[in-house]
Design a protein around this motif. Structure first.
Motif, PDB file in Angstrom:
ATOM      1  N   SER A  67       0.677  -1.078   0.047  1.00 30.68           N
ATOM      2  CA  SER A  67       0.037   0.000   0.179  1.00 30.68           C
ATOM      3  C   SER A  67       0.752   1.348  -0.050  1.00 30.68           C
ATOM      4  CB  SER A  67      -1.147  -0.023   1.257  1.00 30.68           C
ATOM      5  OG  SER A  67       0.055  -0.127   2.340  1.00 30.68           O
ATOM      6  N   PRO A  72     -10.470   4.008  -9.385  1.00 29.13           N
ATOM      7  CA  PRO A  72     -10.826   2.553  -9.121  1.00 29.13           C
ATOM      8  C   PRO A  72     -10.726   2.232  -7.834  1.00 29.13           C
ATOM      9  CG  PRO A  72      -8.651   2.902 -10.538  1.00 29.13           C
ATOM     10  CD  PRO A  72      -9.055   4.322  -9.869  1.00 29.13           C
ATOM     11  N   LYS A  73     -11.982   2.235  -7.476  1.00 30.88           N
ATOM     12  CA  LYS A  73     -12.619   2.310  -6.069  1.00 30.88           C
ATOM     13  C   LYS A  73     -12.350   1.001  -5.195  1.00 30.88           C
ATOM     14  CE  LYS A  73     -16.338   5.553  -6.965  1.00 30.88           C
ATOM     15  NZ  LYS A  73     -16.115   5.494  -8.416  1.00 30.88           N
ATOM     16  N   ASP A  74     -11.701  -0.157  -5.829  1.00 26.91           N
ATOM     17  CA  ASP A  74     -11.549  -1.442  -5.186  1.00 26.91           C
ATOM     18  C   ASP A  74     -10.044  -1.158  -4.642  1.00 26.91           C
ATOM     19  OD1 ASP A  74     -10.248  -3.391  -8.178  1.00 26.91           O
ATOM     20  OD2 ASP A  74     -10.287  -1.289  -7.738  1.00 26.91           O
ATOM     21  N   ARG A  75      -9.343  -0.357  -5.053  1.00 22.83           N
ATOM     22  CA  ARG A  75      -7.898  -0.195  -4.809  1.00 22.83           C
ATOM     23  C   ARG A  75      -7.550   1.136  -4.402  1.00 22.83           C
ATOM     24  NH1 ARG A  75      -4.287  -0.962  -7.761  1.00 22.83           N
ATOM     25  NH2 ARG A  75      -5.286  -0.840  -9.605  1.00 22.83           N
ATOM     26  N   SER A  81      -8.469   4.919  -2.664  1.00 23.08           N
ATOM     27  CA  SER A  81      -9.206   5.763  -2.013  1.00 23.08           C
ATOM     28  C   SER A  81      -8.666   7.053  -1.859  1.00 23.08           C
ATOM     29  CB  SER A  81      -9.659   5.083  -0.545  1.00 23.08           C
ATOM     30  OG  SER A  81      -8.436   4.890   0.314  1.00 23.08           O
TER      31      SER A  81
END
Lengths: 113, 112
Positions: free
Chosen positions: B18, B61-64, B66
């Motif tokens: 991350s 790309p809201k899956d990864r 924010s």
């Protein structure tokens, strides 16, 4: 999604020559802006032309805007090696009540000494 | 006036790790933008804030990815987990009026 499309994608000229880059877009705009980006560096704002303007000058830069054809051009006169960079047009539009700036893919200009 | 500040300037991470980027806009600029610029392409808008509210995140790309803008000033953009294709320069910009955009120097992310 990209709004502006620059043409050509790459341009190589000799120092002292003029460089012309074109930009086409699809929707109504508030204004159109041109930016320069040296390799690996940030974006530098060059010039802004409003939708009710047809031509604007700034130093060696001349920008035209034709809203009927949805196109703009950037002319750099008497180019210098230091003008070598990527040039992007960006359209400023209002969508859903908010203002946003959408960039094209850019023209890579090389000015050879 | 001070410009738009971004940090870090460079970041190298392994895939699946991350990462977070920080942006401090020009004081008084209500609108803040995050752009992603992949090498050889133009900047692509990821998310737009008006004060501390999201105006447009349709290309995030809201899956990864924010992002948040607490108190309507500073903003952070996070990627978790990172993929190789996330390698790009992440640009932050702010504006207070139509046409008055100021860009930061960007964060260059390399995912290996």
């Amino acid at each position: 999604s990209q709004q502006g499309e620059e043409d050509p994608q790459a341009l190589s000229i000799q120092e002292g020559e003029n460089a012309t880059m074109n930009c086409s877009y699809k929707t109504s705009i508030n204004n159109l802006q041109w930016y320069r980006q040296n390799s690996g560096r940030g974006l530098v704002h060059l010039i802004l032309i409003r939708s009710n303007e047809r031509e604007k000058h700034s130093g060696r830069l001349r920008v035209t805007l034709d809203t009927s054809k949805k196109s703009s051009s950037l002319l750099i006169t008497a180019s210098r090696a230091a003008d070598t960079a990527s040039y992007f047009c960006a359209t400023d539009t209002t969508q859903g009540g908010s203002e946003k700036l959408v960039f094209g893919k850019g023209t890579k200009l090389t000015v050879n000494p | 006036e001070a410009g738009v500040a971004q940090s870090p300037r460079y970041k190298i991470i392994e895939k699946r790790q991350s990462v977070a980027f920080w942006c401090n806009p020009i004081s008084g600029h209500a609108t803040l933008y995050w752009y992603q610029q992949i090498l050889g392409q133009g900047p692509k808008l990821l998310i737009q804030f008006q004060n501390n509210g999201v105006v447009d995140d349709s290309q995030l790309p809201k899956d990864r990815f924010s992002a948040e803008r607490l108190k309507g000033v500073d903003s952070t953009l996070k990627i978790q987990p990172a993929k190789l294709e996330d390698s790009a320069v992440y640009l932050c910009a702010s504006s207070f009026r139509v046409g008055g955009y100021t860009f930061g120097s960007g964060t260059r992310l390399t995912v290996v």
